[in-house]
Design an enzyme around this catalytic site. Structure first.
Site, short mmCIF file in Angstrom:
data_model
loop_
_atom_site.label_atom_id
_atom_site.label_comp_id
_atom_site.label_asym_id
_atom_site.label_seq_id
_atom_site.Cartn_x
_atom_site.Cartn_y
_atom_site.Cartn_z
N GLU A 249 -6.35 6.48 -1.39
CA GLU A 249 -6.13 5.37 -0.45
C GLU A 249 -6.65 4.06 -1.04
O GLU A 249 -6.01 3.01 -0.92
CB GLU A 249 -6.81 5.67 0.88
N HIS B 24 1.59 4.29 -3.07
CA HIS B 24 1.45 5.76 -2.98
C HIS B 24 2.61 6.45 -3.72
O HIS B 24 2.40 7.43 -4.44
CB HIS B 24 1.46 6.20 -1.52
N HIS C 123 0.83 -1.21 0.00
CA HIS C 123 0.00 0.00 0.00
C HIS C 123 0.86 1.26 0.00
O HIS C 123 0.63 2.18 -0.79
CB HIS C 123 -0.91 -0.02 1.23
N GLU C 124 1.88 1.31 0.85
CA GLU C 124 2.72 2.51 0.95
C GLU C 124 3.56 2.70 -0.31
O GLU C 124 3.69 3.82 -0.82
CB GLU C 124 3.62 2.42 2.19
#
Length: 270
Positions: free
Chosen positions: A196, A137, A133-134
């Protein structure tokens, strides 16, 4: 009638502002999802800002000295990073001693994990869901996109205030407050939640390509929901992040796609 005239002027100014920004913006699409982005910041400048911010965070934080934890985060992070294909990023994975259950990524591949999230991740696959997920980004350039979106909103609001400059100060103040709140709830927060969700989507693909079962992401968010129960979070439409239930539902919908990229690695492979 006066209010309608003000609204028409605001819409006109905002629309012209958007058109002007689009005219000078870099055209780019997000990997995998193919979503078009409005980016007013070059990737080189974005990366430089990320490196500077990362150095400041590292200097102010208490870094973990536990070799096993550092090796775990670096090992999983390196595999996730390799799955993105962004070899031009200066990937770096750091563990910060802090009880908060969180992690973050900065432009250019600077990622930090707080030790407070490790009991919830539990194992490598759970950690891969967080790091996927990070990393997503950073790859999707969400930082630059947020800056671009905020700039457009500010320019639109500034244009509205200019159109109202000859009106009663109290009226200007009231309209400014209403428009600011409307922009936050109607634009900024939905944009943030969308990013997100997109990071969850991309993260699933990256962790699967790295050899981690993407279903671990769903299990992680079930545990995250249990850990956050009773914390009194705001309703979803007033939050920067989707609710845990929404994330779990979305992840389940994306799992068939992610599973197509999953190839289980043999134990001990890096």
């Amino acid at each position: 009638m006066a209010e309608r005239s003000v609204l028409r002027k605001w819409l006109l100014v905002s629309w012209l502002t958007v058109l002007a920004c689009v005219g000078i913006a870099a055209c780019q699409t997000v990997p995998i999802t193919g979503r078009s982005q409005l980016l007013l910041l070059s990737e080189a400048d974005e990366m430089q800002m990320g490196i500077q911010s990362y150095r400041e965070v590292v200097q102010k934080s208490k870094l973990s000295k536990d070799p096993a934890t550092n090796d775990l985060v670096k090992r999983v992070g390196t595999r996730i990073a390799a799955a993105t294909g962004r070899t031009d990023f200066q990937w770096e994975f750091t563990v910060i001693e802090d009880p908060q259950a969180n992690a973050f990524a900065l432009p250019g591949g600077k990622v930090a994990v707080y030790t407070g999230i490790l009991p919830i991740t539990r194992d490598e696959a759970g950690l891969a869901a967080v790091l996927g997920h990070e990393v997503a980004h950073a790859v999707a350039r969400h930082g630059a996109e947020r800056m671009s979106q905020n700039l457009i909103v500010q320019m639109g609001l500034a244009g509205t205030m200019a159109a109202l400059s000859n009106r009663d100060p109290q009226t200007v103040k009231t309209v400014s407050s209403l428009l600011g709140a409307g922009a936050a709830v109607g634009l900024v927060l939905p944009w943030s939640r969308g990013q997100e969700s997109e990071a969850d989507h991309l993260g699933l693909i990256y962790m699967a390509k790295a050899g981690y079962n993407p279903s671990a992401a769903r299990d992680l968010w079930i545990r995250m929901a249990e850990a956050s129960r009773g914390q009194g979070r705001p309703p979803e439409f007033l939050s920067t992040h989707p609710a845990e239930a929404t994330r779990i539902q979305q992840i389940e919908a994306w799992l068939p796609e992610a599973s197509q990229h999953y190839r289980r690695r043999e134990p001990g492979t890096r």
